[in-house]
Design a protein around this motif. Structure first.
Motif, mmCIF file in Angstrom:
data_model
loop_
_atom_site.group_PDB
_atom_site.id
_atom_site.type_symbol
_atom_site.label_atom_id
_atom_site.label_comp_id
_atom_site.label_asym_id
_atom_site.label_seq_id
_atom_site.Cartn_x
_atom_site.Cartn_y
_atom_site.Cartn_z
ATOM 1 N N MET A 5 0.840 -1.181 0.000
ATOM 2 C CA MET A 5 0.000 0.000 0.000
ATOM 3 C C MET A 5 0.878 1.235 0.000
ATOM 4 N N VAL A 6 0.422 2.264 -0.732
ATOM 5 C CA VAL A 6 1.145 3.526 -0.784
ATOM 6 C C VAL A 6 0.333 4.569 -0.042
ATOM 7 N N HIS B 34 4.943 -0.543 -19.065
ATOM 8 C CA HIS B 34 4.842 -1.993 -19.208
ATOM 9 C C HIS B 34 6.197 -2.659 -18.988
ATOM 10 N N PHE B 35 6.179 -3.783 -18.249
ATOM 11 C CA PHE B 35 7.376 -4.601 -18.032
ATOM 12 C C PHE B 35 7.433 -5.718 -19.062
ATOM 13 N N SER B 36 8.652 -6.132 -19.399
ATOM 14 C CA SER B 36 8.823 -7.363 -20.170
ATOM 15 C C SER B 36 8.471 -8.547 -19.266
ATOM 16 N N TYR C 92 10.099 -6.657 -6.853
ATOM 17 C CA TYR C 92 10.255 -5.237 -6.583
ATOM 18 C C TYR C 92 8.952 -4.485 -6.850
ATOM 19 N N PHE C 93 8.813 -3.356 -6.174
ATOM 20 C CA PHE C 93 7.750 -2.407 -6.467
ATOM 21 C C PHE C 93 8.408 -1.155 -7.044
ATOM 22 N N ILE D 207 4.326 2.647 -10.580
ATOM 23 C CA ILE D 207 4.446 1.853 -11.803
ATOM 24 C C ILE D 207 3.948 0.443 -11.550
ATOM 25 N N GLY D 208 4.280 -0.125 -10.402
ATOM 26 C CA GLY D 208 3.764 -1.435 -10.045
ATOM 27 C C GLY D 208 4.851 -2.458 -9.813
ATOM 28 N N PHE D 209 4.414 -3.698 -9.650
ATOM 29 C CA PHE D 209 5.325 -4.810 -9.383
ATOM 30 C C PHE D 209 5.902 -5.340 -10.690
ATOM 31 N N ASP D 210 7.169 -5.729 -10.667
ATOM 32 C CA ASP D 210 7.740 -6.417 -11.822
ATOM 33 C C ASP D 210 7.118 -7.808 -11.897
#
Length: 200
Positions: A1-2, A106-108, A52-53, A44-47
């Motif tokens: 949570m942020v 977006h993450f790979s 990581y966040f 941005i979110g979780f990988d």
């Protein structure tokens, strides 16, 4: 949570914590960024491997910041084991008369790359230079920039993380970027109103 810390009804900092549903406990708060004035937090979110966040602080020029785009992105992450900030970098955006905002992130699939896409529309005043997509190699912190189509709402990496695909909501154009060769290697006409990509 942020959580956002406020002073006189204005945000001054952002903090992160985790909740463990197995134990019913919250972790200690971890400060992730100072905010205020021209500094705005964008999670941005979780990988994909969920190690990581990631988050960004958008730094705007002085003035009415919400009506412009950021001039700098301060990227950072928090390791979910140990809750320590262990990585940071700054992405300097092109100096434009009308800065552009980042809409798509977006993450790979393997979590090795992050794509940040600038938002622009044909109905807006012309932006010089035009909008780009920034592909960040997270291990080396290196950045490659490529031309992006207008309203690139469709964004996805191939499963092997070799290609990045962009789709224009406004024009229906599909673009494929060969990240190994570091160039656009395919364009195709598609349907307009692309909203997102789902990769087979």
């Amino acid at each position: 949570m942020v959580f956002k810390q406020s002073q006189n009804y204005k945000p001054v900092a952002a903090w992160l914590c985790q909740y463990d549903h197995r134990t019913g406990r919250f972790s200690e708060l971890v400060k992730v960024a100072d905010l205020g004035g021209t500094r705005y937090l964008q999670p941005i979110g979780f990988d994909p491997p969920e190690r990581y966040f990631y988050f960004a602080v958008e730094v705007y020029p002085p003035g009415d910041a919400p009506k412009t785009g950021p001039v700098t992105l301060e990227l950072s992450r928090v390791a979910l084991r140990g809750l320590a900030s262990d990585w940071a970098m700054t992405l300097e955006l092109p100096k434009r008369k009308r800065p552009l905002g980042i809409r798509e992130r977006h993450f790979s699939p393997d979590g090795s790359r992050l794509a940040l896409v600038e938002h622009n529309e044909r109905s807006y005043p012309a932006a010089t230079p035009p909008q780009s997509v920034y592909v960040i190699d997270l291990a080396s912190r290196s950045v490659d920039a490529y031309p992006a189509p207008f309203t690139a709402y469709g964004v996805t990496f191939s499963r092997d993380a070799r290609h990045l695909l962009l789709g224009s909501n406004d024009q229906g154009e599909l673009t494929r970027i060969d990240l190994a060769a570091r160039k656009i290697d395919r364009r195709a006409r598609g349907h307009r109103l692309v909203q997102r990509f789902v990769l087979s």
